[in-house]
Design a protein around this motif. Structure first.
Motif, PDB file in Angstrom:
ATOM      1  N   ILE A  44       0.844  -1.200   0.000  1.00  0.00           N
ATOM      2  CA  ILE A  44       0.000   0.000   0.000  1.00  0.00           C
ATOM      3  C   ILE A  44       0.880   1.251   0.000  1.00  0.00           C
ATOM      4  O   ILE A  44       2.073   1.178   0.300  1.00  0.00           O
ATOM      5  N   HIS A  45       0.290   2.374  -0.297  1.00  0.00           N
ATOM      6  CA  HIS A  45       1.014   3.645  -0.298  1.00  0.00           C
ATOM      7  C   HIS A  45       1.340   4.030   1.145  1.00  0.00           C
ATOM      8  O   HIS A  45       0.500   3.856   2.044  1.00  0.00           O
ATOM      9  N   PRO A  46       2.540   4.548   1.395  1.00  0.00           N
ATOM     10  CA  PRO A  46       2.904   4.933   2.766  1.00  0.00           C
ATOM     11  C   PRO A  46       1.988   6.004   3.359  1.00  0.00           C
ATOM     12  O   PRO A  46       1.837   6.079   4.582  1.00  0.00           O
ATOM     13  N   GLY A  47       1.359   6.791   2.526  1.00  0.00           N
ATOM     14  CA  GLY A  47       0.425   7.793   3.029  1.00  0.00           C
ATOM     15  C   GLY A  47      -0.756   7.179   3.759  1.00  0.00           C
ATOM     16  O   GLY A  47      -1.315   7.782   4.677  1.00  0.00           O
ATOM     17  N   ILE A  48      -1.129   5.967   3.362  1.00  0.00           N
ATOM     18  CA  ILE A  48      -2.221   5.271   4.048  1.00  0.00           C
ATOM     19  C   ILE A  48      -1.793   4.924   5.465  1.00  0.00           C
ATOM     20  O   ILE A  48      -2.559   5.091   6.426  1.00  0.00           O
ATOM     21  N   VAL A  49      -0.553   4.483   5.601  1.00  0.00           N
ATOM     22  CA  VAL A  49      -0.025   4.138   6.927  1.00  0.00           C
ATOM     23  C   VAL A  49       0.076   5.397   7.781  1.00  0.00           C
ATOM     24  O   VAL A  49      -0.350   5.404   8.938  1.00  0.00           O
ATOM     25  N   VAL A  50       0.622   6.456   7.215  1.00  0.00           N
ATOM     26  CA  VAL A  50       0.751   7.718   7.961  1.00  0.00           C
ATOM     27  C   VAL A  50      -0.624   8.220   8.395  1.00  0.00           C
ATOM     28  O   VAL A  50      -0.818   8.607   9.549  1.00  0.00           O
ATOM     29  N   GLY A  51      -1.578   8.198   7.493  1.00  0.00           N
ATOM     30  CA  GLY A  51      -2.928   8.650   7.831  1.00  0.00           C
ATOM     31  C   GLY A  51      -3.532   7.850   8.964  1.00  0.00           C
ATOM     32  O   GLY A  51      -4.160   8.402   9.870  1.00  0.00           O
ATOM     33  N   ARG A  52      -3.324   6.553   8.926  1.00  0.00           N
ATOM     34  CA  ARG A  52      -3.856   5.693   9.999  1.00  0.00           C
ATOM     35  C   ARG A  52      -3.160   5.995  11.321  1.00  0.00           C
ATOM     36  O   ARG A  52      -3.803   6.103  12.370  1.00  0.00           O
ATOM     37  N   LEU A  53      -1.834   6.135  11.264  1.00  0.00           N
ATOM     38  CA  LEU A  53      -1.093   6.448  12.490  1.00  0.00           C
ATOM     39  C   LEU A  53      -1.496   7.801  13.054  1.00  0.00           C
ATOM     40  O   LEU A  53      -1.605   7.960  14.275  1.00  0.00           O
ATOM     41  N   GLN A  54      -1.726   8.766  12.186  1.00  0.00           N
ATOM     42  CA  GLN A  54      -2.178  10.075  12.644  1.00  0.00           C
ATOM     43  C   GLN A  54      -3.581   9.981  13.238  1.00  0.00           C
ATOM     44  O   GLN A  54      -3.851  10.537  14.301  1.00  0.00           O
ATOM     45  N   HIS A  55      -4.458   9.280  12.547  1.00  0.00           N
ATOM     46  CA  HIS A  55      -5.836   9.126  13.031  1.00  0.00           C
ATOM     47  C   HIS A  55      -5.870   8.470  14.406  1.00  0.00           C
ATOM     48  O   HIS A  55      -6.641   8.857  15.279  1.00  0.00           O
ATOM     49  N   ASP A  56      -5.011   7.460  14.577  1.00  0.00           N
ATOM     50  CA  ASP A  56      -4.965   6.728  15.847  1.00  0.00           C
ATOM     51  C   ASP A  56      -4.071   7.408  16.876  1.00  0.00           C
ATOM     52  O   ASP A  56      -3.848   6.871  17.955  1.00  0.00           O
ATOM     53  N   ARG A  57      -3.535   8.573  16.524  1.00  0.00           N
ATOM     54  CA  ARG A  57      -2.735   9.427  17.410  1.00  0.00           C
ATOM     55  C   ARG A  57      -1.413   8.819  17.854  1.00  0.00           C
ATOM     56  O   ARG A  57      -0.906   9.102  18.937  1.00  0.00           O
ATOM     57  N   PHE A  58      -0.842   7.980  16.996  1.00  0.00           N
ATOM     58  CA  PHE A  58       0.510   7.485  17.248  1.00  0.00           C
ATOM     59  C   PHE A  58       1.541   8.443  16.671  1.00  0.00           C
ATOM     60  O   PHE A  58       2.690   8.447  17.092  1.00  0.00           O
ATOM     61  N   VAL A  59       1.112   9.220  15.674  1.00  0.00           N
ATOM     62  CA  VAL A  59       1.978  10.194  15.018  1.00  0.00           C
ATOM     63  C   VAL A  59       1.232  11.521  14.994  1.00  0.00           C
ATOM     64  O   VAL A  59       0.028  11.555  14.729  1.00  0.00           O
ATOM     65  N   ASP A  60       1.942  12.598  15.271  1.00  0.00           N
ATOM     66  CA  ASP A  60       1.349  13.926  15.250  1.00  0.00           C
ATOM     67  C   ASP A  60       0.830  14.256  13.850  1.00  0.00           C
ATOM     68  O   ASP A  60       1.442  13.881  12.854  1.00  0.00           O
ATOM     69  N   PHE A  61      -0.280  14.977  13.792  1.00  0.00           N
ATOM     70  CA  PHE A  61      -0.887  15.335  12.511  1.00  0.00           C
ATOM     71  C   PHE A  61       0.009  16.230  11.659  1.00  0.00           C
ATOM     72  O   PHE A  61      -0.200  16.359  10.462  1.00  0.00           O
ATOM     73  N   SER A  63       3.269  15.660  11.364  1.00  0.00           N
ATOM     74  CA  SER A  63       4.454  14.875  11.024  1.00  0.00           C
ATOM     75  C   SER A  63       4.229  13.995   9.799  1.00  0.00           C
ATOM     76  O   SER A  63       3.138  13.455   9.603  1.00  0.00           O
ATOM     77  N   LEU A  64       5.263  13.867   9.006  1.00  0.00           N
ATOM     78  CA  LEU A  64       5.333  12.921   7.888  1.00  0.00           C
ATOM     79  C   LEU A  64       4.294  13.157   6.793  1.00  0.00           C
ATOM     80  O   LEU A  64       3.995  12.267   6.003  1.00  0.00           O
ATOM     81  N   ASN A  65       3.751  14.354   6.733  1.00  0.00           N
ATOM     82  CA  ASN A  65       2.733  14.643   5.726  1.00  0.00           C
ATOM     83  C   ASN A  65       3.263  14.599   4.297  1.00  0.00           C
ATOM     84  O   ASN A  65       2.485  14.461   3.358  1.00  0.00           O
ATOM     85  N   ASP A  66       4.588  14.688   4.147  1.00  0.00           N
ATOM     86  CA  ASP A  66       5.145  14.583   2.799  1.00  0.00           C
ATOM     87  C   ASP A  66       4.985  13.174   2.226  1.00  0.00           C
ATOM     88  O   ASP A  66       5.103  12.975   1.021  1.00  0.00           O
ATOM     89  N   LEU A  67       4.670  12.195   3.075  1.00  0.00           N
ATOM     90  CA  LEU A  67       4.417  10.839   2.598  1.00  0.00           C
ATOM     91  C   LEU A  67       2.966  10.649   2.151  1.00  0.00           C
ATOM     92  O   LEU A  67       2.625   9.625   1.571  1.00  0.00           O
ATOM     93  N   ARG A  68       2.153  11.626   2.432  1.00  0.00           N
ATOM     94  CA  ARG A  68       0.733  11.569   2.042  1.00  0.00           C
ATOM     95  C   ARG A  68       0.524  12.277   0.712  1.00  0.00           C
ATOM     96  O   ARG A  68       1.264  13.183   0.358  1.00  0.00           O
ATOM     97  N   VAL A  69      -0.493  11.860   0.007  1.00  0.00           N
ATOM     98  CA  VAL A  69      -0.855  12.489  -1.260  1.00  0.00           C
ATOM     99  C   VAL A  69      -2.118  13.294  -1.023  1.00  0.00           C
ATOM    100  O   VAL A  69      -3.095  12.784  -0.466  1.00  0.00           O
ATOM    101  N   ARG A  70      -2.100  14.536  -1.438  1.00  0.00           N
ATOM    102  CA  ARG A  70      -3.278  15.401  -1.283  1.00  0.00           C
ATOM    103  C   ARG A  70      -4.010  15.464  -2.613  1.00  0.00           C
ATOM    104  O   ARG A  70      -3.400  15.657  -3.657  1.00  0.00           O
ATOM    105  N   TYR A  71      -5.305  15.310  -2.549  1.00  0.00           N
ATOM    106  CA  TYR A  71      -6.141  15.410  -3.727  1.00  0.00           C
ATOM    107  C   TYR A  71      -7.004  16.654  -3.614  1.00  0.00           C
ATOM    108  O   TYR A  71      -7.469  16.986  -2.530  1.00  0.00           O
ATOM    109  N   GLN A  72      -7.176  17.310  -4.710  1.00  0.00           N
ATOM    110  CA  GLN A  72      -8.028  18.501  -4.732  1.00  0.00           C
ATOM    111  C   GLN A  72      -9.153  18.257  -5.727  1.00  0.00           C
ATOM    112  O   GLN A  72      -8.906  17.980  -6.898  1.00  0.00           O
TER     113      GLN A  72
END
Length: 74
Positions: A44-61, A63-72
């Motif tokens: 899976i894309h690392p952004g999915i992991v980062v998003g899950r970790l952020q959602h579950d509050r293991f990682v600050d919102f 942090s690591l946002n460059d691994l996420r893809v933003r859609y407009q």
């Protein structure tokens, strides 16, 4: 809002195996490389992991946002 919550729950259940995720978080190693490695193992894309970790509050919102893809949506 209800539809968004249902989509989030679907993503949580289908994109990352609960057992694999629990094993990953039990190590408490949320470095960029560990996230990239875990995402690669899961296929899976690392952004999915980062998003899950952020959602579950293991990682600050912030942090690591460059691994996420933003859609407009236009």
């Amino acid at each position: 809002m209800k539809l968004e919550k249902e989509a989030d729950l679907f993503a949580v259940r289908s994109l990352i195996s609960e057992d694999d995720y629990n094993e990953f978080i039990s190590e408490s190693n949320f470095t960029r490389q560990s996230i990239l490695d875990f995402a690669g193992q899961m296929g899976i894309h690392p952004g999915i992991v980062v998003g899950r970790l952020q959602h579950d509050r293991f990682v600050d919102f912030r942090s690591l946002n460059d691994l996420r893809v933003r859609y407009q949506i236009q």
